[in-house]
Design a protein around this motif. Structure first.
Motif, PDB file in Angstrom:
ATOM      1  N   PRO A 247       0.870  -0.936  -0.173  1.00 44.58           N
ATOM      2  CA  PRO A 247       0.059  -0.028  -0.149  1.00 44.58           C
ATOM      3  C   PRO A 247       0.841   0.918  -0.044  1.00 44.58           C
ATOM      4  N   GLY A 248       1.907   1.174   0.049  1.00 43.76           N
ATOM      5  CA  GLY A 248       2.943   2.487   0.129  1.00 43.76           C
ATOM      6  C   GLY A 248       3.992   2.796  -0.997  1.00 43.76           C
ATOM      7  N   ARG A 249       3.593   2.034  -2.079  1.00 42.01           N
ATOM      8  CA  ARG A 249       4.028   1.664  -3.603  1.00 42.01           C
ATOM      9  C   ARG A 249       3.632   2.922  -3.930  1.00 42.01           C
ATOM     10  N   PRO A 250       4.454   3.749  -4.559  1.00 43.11           N
ATOM     11  CA  PRO A 250       3.642   5.167  -4.670  1.00 43.11           C
ATOM     12  C   PRO A 250       2.838   4.972  -6.351  1.00 43.11           C
ATOM     13  N   THR A 251       2.199   5.850  -6.238  1.00 42.60           N
ATOM     14  CA  THR A 251       0.881   5.386  -7.759  1.00 42.60           C
ATOM     15  C   THR A 251       1.363   6.858  -8.488  1.00 42.60           C
ATOM     16  N   THR A 252       0.550   6.780  -9.454  1.00 41.47           N
ATOM     17  CA  THR A 252       0.663   7.704 -10.646  1.00 41.47           C
ATOM     18  C   THR A 252       0.783   9.229 -10.550  1.00 41.47           C
ATOM     19  N   LEU A 253      -0.411   9.386  -8.945  1.00 38.37           N
ATOM     20  CA  LEU A 253      -0.141  10.603  -8.840  1.00 38.37           C
ATOM     21  C   LEU A 253       1.181  11.009  -7.885  1.00 38.37           C
TER      22      LEU A 253
ATOM     23  N   GLN B 250      11.434  -2.869 -11.051  1.00 36.89           N
ATOM     24  CA  GLN B 250      11.956  -4.025 -10.612  1.00 36.89           C
ATOM     25  C   GLN B 250      11.124  -5.527 -10.164  1.00 36.89           C
ATOM     26  N   HIS B 251      10.274  -4.685  -8.722  1.00 36.44           N
ATOM     27  CA  HIS B 251       9.384  -5.636  -8.111  1.00 36.44           C
ATOM     28  C   HIS B 251       7.907  -5.365  -8.441  1.00 36.44           C
ATOM     29  N   ALA B 252       7.628  -4.909  -9.548  1.00 39.84           N
ATOM     30  CA  ALA B 252       6.312  -5.006 -10.153  1.00 39.84           C
ATOM     31  C   ALA B 252       6.470  -6.231 -11.097  1.00 39.84           C
TER      32      ALA B 252
ATOM     33  N   VAL C  68       8.617  -7.086 -21.798  1.00 37.78           N
ATOM     34  CA  VAL C  68       9.573  -5.739 -21.676  1.00 37.78           C
ATOM     35  C   VAL C  68      10.822  -5.492 -22.339  1.00 37.78           C
ATOM     36  N   ASP C  69      10.989  -4.456 -22.602  1.00 41.05           N
ATOM     37  CA  ASP C  69      12.077  -3.675 -23.150  1.00 41.05           C
ATOM     38  C   ASP C  69      13.133  -3.618 -21.716  1.00 41.05           C
ATOM     39  N   GLU C  70      12.997  -3.349 -20.707  1.00 40.46           N
ATOM     40  CA  GLU C  70      13.945  -2.406 -19.533  1.00 40.46           C
ATOM     41  C   GLU C  70      13.355  -2.748 -18.135  1.00 40.46           C
ATOM     42  N   ILE C  71      14.118  -3.101 -17.398  1.00 41.44           N
ATOM     43  CA  ILE C  71      13.638  -2.950 -15.845  1.00 41.44           C
ATOM     44  C   ILE C  71      14.872  -2.054 -15.493  1.00 41.44           C
ATOM     45  N   VAL C  72      13.642  -1.389 -14.718  1.00 41.21           N
ATOM     46  CA  VAL C  72      13.750   0.464 -14.107  1.00 41.21           C
ATOM     47  C   VAL C  72      14.414  -0.442 -12.425  1.00 41.21           C
ATOM     48  N   PRO C  73      15.411   0.204 -11.742  1.00 45.67           N
ATOM     49  CA  PRO C  73      15.537  -1.231 -10.407  1.00 45.67           C
ATOM     50  C   PRO C  73      14.836   0.217  -9.863  1.00 45.67           C
ATOM     51  N   GLU C  74      14.988  -0.440  -8.222  1.00 44.82           N
ATOM     52  CA  GLU C  74      14.209   0.233  -7.197  1.00 44.82           C
ATOM     53  C   GLU C  74      15.026   0.714  -6.378  1.00 44.82           C
ATOM     54  N   PRO C  75      14.971   1.684  -4.864  1.00 44.64           N
ATOM     55  CA  PRO C  75      15.945   1.772  -4.220  1.00 44.64           C
ATOM     56  C   PRO C  75      15.840   0.017  -3.785  1.00 44.64           C
TER      57      PRO C  75
ATOM     58  N   HIS D  91       8.313   1.761  -2.092  1.00 44.09           N
ATOM     59  CA  HIS D  91       7.782   2.654  -1.139  1.00 44.09           C
ATOM     60  C   HIS D  91       8.569   3.034   0.337  1.00 44.09           C
ATOM     61  N   ALA D  92       9.852   2.352  -0.264  1.00 47.57           N
ATOM     62  CA  ALA D  92      10.590   2.732   1.168  1.00 47.57           C
ATOM     63  C   ALA D  92      11.570   4.244   0.652  1.00 47.57           C
ATOM     64  N   ASP D  93      11.801   4.488  -0.677  1.00 52.70           N
ATOM     65  CA  ASP D  93      12.139   5.682  -0.572  1.00 52.70           C
ATOM     66  C   ASP D  93      11.368   6.115  -2.455  1.00 52.70           C
ATOM     67  N   PRO D  94      10.421   6.577  -2.196  1.00 51.69           N
ATOM     68  CA  PRO D  94       9.512   6.917  -3.038  1.00 51.69           C
ATOM     69  C   PRO D  94      10.562   8.232  -3.808  1.00 51.69           C
ATOM     70  N   ASP D  95      11.035   9.211  -3.382  1.00 53.09           N
ATOM     71  CA  ASP D  95      12.109  10.008  -3.989  1.00 53.09           C
ATOM     72  C   ASP D  95      12.660   9.581  -5.375  1.00 53.09           C
ATOM     73  N   ALA D  96      13.409   8.126  -4.670  1.00 50.09           N
ATOM     74  CA  ALA D  96      14.259   7.801  -5.721  1.00 50.09           C
ATOM     75  C   ALA D  96      13.856   6.702  -6.924  1.00 50.09           C
ATOM     76  N   ALA D  97      13.274   6.190  -6.095  1.00 44.64           N
ATOM     77  CA  ALA D  97      12.161   5.866  -6.951  1.00 44.64           C
ATOM     78  C   ALA D  97      11.531   6.167  -8.356  1.00 44.64           C
ATOM     79  N   ALA D  98      11.621   7.926  -8.192  1.00 44.06           N
ATOM     80  CA  ALA D  98      10.756   8.514  -8.780  1.00 44.06           C
ATOM     81  C   ALA D  98      12.018   8.799  -9.866  1.00 44.06           C
TER      82      ALA D  98
END
Length: 577
Positions: free
Chosen positions: A319-325, A470-472, A513-520, A525-532
């Protein structure tokens, strides 16, 4: 007595509608329609062809489908064993018969599905064969008739079966561009990915009397909503009343109605084929599924503690995962939201509007879930209604008119499975989005940010470049749904998650999938700014090479991207292991 029992069974048949015992030859003479109550029995593809086409006119396509087991799927029975049993039981190579024939002297290409073969499910071989039938229609400049009977996409082939919805849809789009008539005949039953693609995106949609059609099946709707279904729900007459089919035709009149449609289509003069953006690329020999080239490709192996796909599913749903908004606030600039489908609804599960990336205007559209229970409920847990799909379609077309790129952010467990959604044409709404994206003359980059569930996800993911956090996860069905169907109970969801190959590394190896986007380190959800920041960088890198391509080149390459997911290109399963 025992020696004559099998012969007695062959002579008589009991009607499933009124339980009348019917003489089998009489039933056959009545086209397998009960003369007492009018119930239309299901027909296999060979019988259907005998009833529809001129005698001795059917010519099957010369190519046999490839044997595919693209993800090495095993539930309680290995997938190849299920295929063997289906072939033995039906005498068919796959769940569709394709070829050319005449009806009343009018030539046509046909693809006739057979529900007896694994529920008429749409897999790589089925998608390949139907696509080849459409290509033959284009080559010979004749109409295409699709007779559908299916429970949906084939779970045992994972997300590659989902890709067939786009593959066949873009073949239908090519026929539209060439001015060639396409007709689908809905028979009982037609559900899921077939209903939400080529069954409903043809020029004319005919329902046979007694047919049922919808995106979600009645059992799923009852389980999700806890509501009793209206009388006649999803039946042919229901579909007609709700504007989802052109006509309902009894079996005895079906051939005559198709002949009349073909005659009308033949009377018109087809437009020239749009050579700048063909729907398909030439067939290639069976080989490992290729991946499109990219200027920046990051392959990320999940950390050891997250290697289990079921753990990844739980992370994708956090539930803490960043949303589209959230991403629109942090990864893009100057977002201006646009509301409404202009047809009477504004679905809160889909948000979209104008934004900027490095000063460049673009259109961003995505599913919106929320973080709290109240937000999730108000957004319908990110499950789009038909109004949501139509809002997305309106914004995509607006972007094309303005010459703006489109970025989609996919995070949904699937499309809305409610009664209201079915009444409003959920299957057709998804089908129209998929069809529109195959011809959209502007760059499209899709990012799977959380859950990519079934046709609801694909409705925003037919793109030039498909990225995945990465974790989708991205799947033809939820692990719980798969377990409920193929395992003894839903507690097998972790096993189903492993069998479905739904993680980013799995889908990167498959070329989906063409590319995997790394997550924190501890997920988005642990670092939404880094994910963005990671999402912003990935979108920028993948969008930039597309901006200078002519529209015709964009469309051609996008179609080639999805064309390669056919059976001839998915025959090698080693890469999925």
């Amino acid at each position: 007595m025992t020696a004559t029992a099998p012969r007695e069974e062959q002579l008589w048949s009991r009607c499933a509608g009124c339980a009348t015992l019917l003489y089998r030859k009489r039933l056959r003479r009545n086209l397998d329609v009960c003369p007492e109550c009018g119930v239309h029995s299901r027909l296999g593809a060979p019988d259907r062809l005998r009833q529809l086409v001129d005698p001795d006119s059917f010519r099957p396509l010369p190519d046999d489908p490839a044997d595919v087991d693209p993800i090495g799927f095993v539930d309680v029975v290995p997938y190849p064993h299920r295929l063997t049993a289906a072939r033995t039981g039906t005498g068919l190579a796959e769940a569709v018969l394709c070829g050319t024939a005449t009806l009343g002297g009018h030539p046509a290409a046909l693809a006739v599905m057979d529900f007896r073969f694994l529920g008429g499910s749409l897999g790589c071989a089925v998608g390949e064969l139907i696509t080849r039938a459409a290509e033959r229609a284009l080559e010979e400049r004749v109409p295409l008739i699709l007779v559908t009977a299916s429970g949906g996409a084939r779970m045992q082939e994972g997300v590659l079966s989902l890709m067939q919805m786009a593959t066949v849809s873009q073949a239908v789009a090519a026929l539209r561009e060439a001015g060639l008539l396409t007709v689908s005949v809905l028979t009982d039953p037609t559900y899921g990915g077939v209903a939400a693609s080529f069954a409903t995106n043809t020029d004319v949609v005919v329902a046979e009397s007694g047919a049922r059609m919808g995106f979600a099946g009645p059992r799923v709707i009852r389980q999700v909503t806890g509501r009793a279904l209206p009388d006649g729900f999803q039946t042919a007459d229901f579909l007609l009343r709700h504007g989802q089919v052109d006509m309902v035709v009894p079996r005895r009149a079906l051939r005559g109605r198709l002949v009349a449609l073909l005659a009308a289509g033949r009377a018109g003069r087809p437009r020239p084929v749009v050579a700048a953006a063909p729907a398909t690329s030439p067939p290639v020999p069976r080989q490992p599924t290729p991946r499109a080239t990219t200027t920046t490709t990051t392959t990320v192996d999940p950390p050891a503690e997250m290697a289990d796909p079921w753990a990844t599913v739980r992370l994708a749903r956090h539930p803490g995962r960043p949303t589209t908004l959230d991403y629109l606030e942090s990864a893009f600039d100057g977002f201006v939201e646009l509301h409404g489908d202009r047809l009477g609804g504004d679905c809160p599960a889909v948000v979209g509007g104008l934004a900027r990336l490095d000063g460049r205007p673009l259109m961003v559209i995505g599913h919106q879930k929320g973080h709290t229970t109240a937000e999730l409920v108000s957004r319908n847990f990110g499950m789009a209604s038909p109004a949501g799909h139509r809002k997305a379609l309106r914004l995509m077309r607006l972007a094309a008119r303005l010459g703006l790129p489109v970025v989609t952010l996919v995070d949904t467990p699937g499309a809305d499975p409610g009664v209201g959604a079915e009444e409003q044409g959920q299957a057709a709404a998804i089908a129209e989005n998929i069809l529109a994206l195959t011809v959209l003359p502007t760059p499209v980059v899709a990012v799977i940010t959380g859950e990519g569930g079934s046709g609801g996800a694909l409705a925003l993911a037919v793109a030039d470049r498909v990225l995945m956090l990465q974790h989708a996860v991205y799947s033809v069905i939820s692990p719980e749904g798969c377990a409920a169907i193929l395992w003894p109970d839903r507690s097998a969801a972790p096993q189903a998650a492993r069998a479905l190959r739904l993680t980013a590394p799995d889908l990167h190896r498959l070329g989906v999938v063409d590319e995997i986007v790394p997550e924190p380190a501890d997920a988005a959800h642990a670092d939404p700014d880094a994910a963005a920041t990671a999402l912003r960088d990935a979108v920028r890198a993948n969008l930039s090479p597309l901006l200078d391509l002519p529209p015709a080149t964009l469309v051609r390459r996008r179609r080639q991207r999805f064309r390669r997911f056919g059976a001839a290109r998915a025959g090698n399963r080693a890469g999925a292991r």
